[in-house]
Motif scaffolding. Structure first.
Motif, mmCIF file in Angstrom:
data_model
loop_
_atom_site.group_PDB
_atom_site.id
_atom_site.type_symbol
_atom_site.label_atom_id
_atom_site.label_comp_id
_atom_site.label_asym_id
_atom_site.label_seq_id
_atom_site.Cartn_x
_atom_site.Cartn_y
_atom_site.Cartn_z
ATOM 1 N N ASN A 1 -5.019 4.285 3.355
ATOM 2 C CA ASN A 1 -4.278 5.542 3.369
ATOM 3 C C ASN A 1 -4.016 6.008 1.945
ATOM 4 O OD1 ASN A 1 -3.735 5.519 6.268
ATOM 5 N ND2 ASN A 1 -2.282 3.889 5.833
ATOM 6 N N THR A 2 -3.871 7.319 1.763
ATOM 7 C CA THR A 2 -3.310 7.836 0.522
ATOM 8 C C THR A 2 -1.784 7.784 0.621
ATOM 9 O OG1 THR A 2 -3.155 10.118 1.322
ATOM 10 C CG2 THR A 2 -5.247 9.447 0.319
ATOM 11 N N PHE A 3 -1.098 8.123 -0.482
ATOM 12 C CA PHE A 3 0.368 8.178 -0.448
ATOM 13 C C PHE A 3 0.832 9.127 0.657
ATOM 14 C CE2 PHE A 3 1.552 6.957 -5.132
ATOM 15 C CZ PHE A 3 0.802 5.794 -5.004
ATOM 16 N N LYS B 1 0.271 7.820 4.389
ATOM 17 C CA LYS B 1 0.881 6.560 4.819
ATOM 18 C C LYS B 1 1.297 6.630 6.285
ATOM 19 C CE LYS B 1 3.668 3.992 2.382
ATOM 20 N NZ LYS B 1 2.884 2.738 2.242
ATOM 21 N N ASP C 1 0.012 0.196 9.228
ATOM 22 C CA ASP C 1 -0.220 -0.900 8.288
ATOM 23 C C ASP C 1 -0.273 -2.262 8.961
ATOM 24 O OD1 ASP C 1 -0.668 0.277 5.803
ATOM 25 O OD2 ASP C 1 1.460 0.634 5.469
ATOM 26 N N THR D 1 -2.475 1.206 0.845
ATOM 27 C CA THR D 1 -2.309 2.566 0.330
ATOM 28 C C THR D 1 -2.962 2.717 -1.032
ATOM 29 O OG1 THR D 1 -0.224 2.790 1.529
ATOM 30 C CG2 THR D 1 -0.618 4.338 -0.257
ATOM 31 N N ALA E 1 5.259 3.190 -2.413
ATOM 32 C CA ALA E 1 3.980 3.702 -1.916
ATOM 33 C C ALA E 1 2.982 2.577 -1.684
ATOM 34 C CB ALA E 1 3.404 4.722 -2.891
ATOM 35 N N ARG E 2 2.934 1.642 -2.590
ATOM 36 C CA ARG E 2 1.900 0.611 -2.474
ATOM 37 C C ARG E 2 2.332 -0.548 -1.590
ATOM 38 N NH1 ARG E 2 2.732 -3.701 -5.781
ATOM 39 N NH2 ARG E 2 0.499 -4.168 -5.816
#
Length: 553
Positions: free
Chosen positions: A237-239, A242, A247, A255, A395-396
């Protein structure tokens, strides 16, 4: 019996009601008092804010989670200029918004005049469409056009300036009515493009999916999961994306978009085909996924791809994203990429999260704060993550299971959106628990909106990561300059500050206090602020660790 009169101000409100608007955020001005009066006589809720920038962020985040354009309203001149940051943030984050401000009358616009600036020209570069309403008879068409342009892919902000003489116009416009809503979209992807994409995939050895903001906006989770399951393809996913690929799905690899070569990048290093689903270049530079410009790119979206040296599209599939992914899955029936789903580096992210859960240091490690936030929130609860070092860690590392439940600004990457934005989200999703995660640098930029939340009885929790500095800038300086300058500051007593507004304040004094405090605050029905000291020495440790791993997997 006197016939009812519909003034220009009342006609504007009727147009908003026709568009399904239920809330307007803003601050009144002398030049739009009759518009405000008309709102007061309608079923639309008016949320009076303490700053126009914050009002725009509230409208943006309301639109982000609903997919429908929310409205921000201000006075002319300085009020309109104040809301520009939130308007630009909405456009760069592909979020629908209608911004309306007053303007001086047309009898003053041709000359130097009190409080006059050319607002239409100022808003034009940061909106899809900006214009002034020239006459009351144009209101139905212009308001319909504003919402149509704001909500059509690619969503964006639009701006309308309403001259003060229209606000004061008491003439009868009851012969005019709002135009009916109409949303026309190209739904079915072209079969020829599906066939071309399938041909590229059949020749691939290690394809990977990148799911972006468009996939989240178009609710493409089911189609993505089906494609990934049936073909055994990893999905990042991108930020902004998400949660669109949960996940906790075994094929999720995390991400993408961190400022250094992160664990997720390993899933792209050896990939020969990138299937970009709803990805938009403003989310992050495509050089991160295609540094040598040698990978084949399949672009799936409602609109054509931007041109970039590292995003040279081999096949573009334009149309409904879910329909395109289902069609591609069917075109690939019987084909599987054996052993491809578990990309290298996946286990490293899980191990880092697990270590964070057990880290008892004080001030708290960022990994521990992320883990406790995840434990405190349900799958459908919403966290808004402000820009700064907080964004990088959340984010990560923050596991996200549903779209639009971890909201980040990564188009304009604006500081100070999360606190006011949380109010917009809570009004849009009252059943969800809503948490704003902010750094102490961003917090004071819009902290005045605590009063708005208390007055308007909008329950939410603000978690402040406190380190006494602009952490992300310090991180970047230390990485590239070896030292940092002009990034340290002092903070108020957050507990007393919160209480002065009528909110609750909490101070975390040990690692084991954070999770129970978060749970207690989120279970409450008021506004709470939590000050949590964070150990950002982990920033450089992380980038050093990633540097050592780079190229070794």
């Amino acid at each position: 019996m006197v016939a009812s009169v519909t003034t220009a101000a009342q006609l504007m409100v009727k147009c908003l009601e026709n568009e399904g608007v239920s809330v307007v955020f803003g601050i009144p001005g002398e030049e739009n008092i009759r518009f405000i009066q008309a709102l007061a006589g309608s079923d639309i809720r008016y949320v009076l804010t303490r700053h126009e920038q914050a009002a725009a962020f509230m409208a943006e985040m309301y639109g982000r989670v609903t997919g429908r354009a929310a409205v921000v309203s201000t006075t002319l001149g300085p009020g309109a200029i104040n809301m520009q940051l939130g308007v630009a943030d909405a456009t760069t984050n592909s979020t629908p918004m209608v911004a309306i401000s007053a303007q001086v009358g047309q009898d003053r616009q041709y000359k130097e005049s009190h409080q006059y600036v050319d607002l239409v020209r100022m808003f034009a570069p940061i909106t899809r469409w900006a214009d002034g309403v020239p006459t009351a008879r144009a209101i139905p068409e212009m308001f319909r056009k504003a919402f149509k342009l704001a909500e059509t892919e690619r969503p964006a902000a639009v701006y309308l300036a309403v001259p003060e003489h229209l606000d004061a116009d008491g003439a009868d416009y009851s012969d005019l009515a709002p135009l009916p809503r109409n949303v026309v979209r190209a739904e079915a992807p072209a079969p020829g493009q599906i066939a071309r994409a399938a041909e590229i995939l059949r020749a691939a050895q290690r394809p990977v999916v990148l799911a972006g903001h468009g996939a989240a906006r178009n609710d493409a989770t089911a189609a993505l999961v089906r494609f990934s399951d049936e073909l055994s393809v990893p999905v990042a996913n991108t930020f902004h994306g998400k949660g669109v690929m949960p996940d906790d799905h075994p094929n999720s690899i995390g991400t993408m978009g961190f400022m250094r070569h992160d664990y997720v990048n390993f899933g792209f290093d050896d990939a020969d085909v990138v299937l970009a689903v709803g990805y938009e270049l403003q989310e992050f530079d495509p050089v991160q996924i295609n540094p040598n410009a040698d990978k084949k790119i399949i672009h799936v979206h409602r609109f054509p791809a931007e041109v970039d040296m590292h995003y040279s599209v081999d096949v573009g599939i334009i149309g409904d994203i879910s329909a395109a992914m289902h069609a591609l899955t069917e075109a690939m029936a019987g084909h599987r990429f054996a052993g491809n789903a578990n990309a290298p580096g996946c286990h490293l992210l899980a191990e880092e999260f697990a270590r964070g859960q057990q880290d008892s240091r004080f001030p708290l490690a960022p990994q521990r704060v992320v883990a406790d936030i995840r434990a405190a929130l349900g799958r459908s609860d919403v966290v808004l993550v402000d820009t700064g070092a907080t964004k990088m860690w959340m984010a990560r590392l923050y596991p996200t299971y549903e779209r639009n439940t971890c909201l980040i600004s990564n188009g304009l990457s604006t500081m100070a959106f999360a606190l006011p934005g949380a109010m917009g989200v809570k009004l849009a999703r009252p059943q969800a628990k809503v948490l704003a995660v902010v750094g102490d640098g961003a917090f004071l930029m819009n902290s005045q909106e605590i009063e708005t939340a208390v007055r308007e009885r909008i329950p939410l929790v603000v978690l402040i990561w406190e380190d006494g500095g602009y952490g992300l800038i310090e991180w970047k300086m230390d990485l590239e300059l070896g030292d940092h300058y002009y990034v340290r500051f002092g903070n108020p007593d957050v507990v007393s500050y919160a209480e002065s507004f009528g909110a609750k304040g909490y101070r975390i004094n040990s690692a084991d206090e954070l999770l129970p405090t978060l749970r207690a605050a989120l279970d409450g029905d008021g506004v709470s602020l939590i000050s949590c000291p964070v150990d950002y020495s982990e920033n450089l440790r992380l980038t050093d660790r990633l540097g050592h791993l780079d190229g070794t997997l």
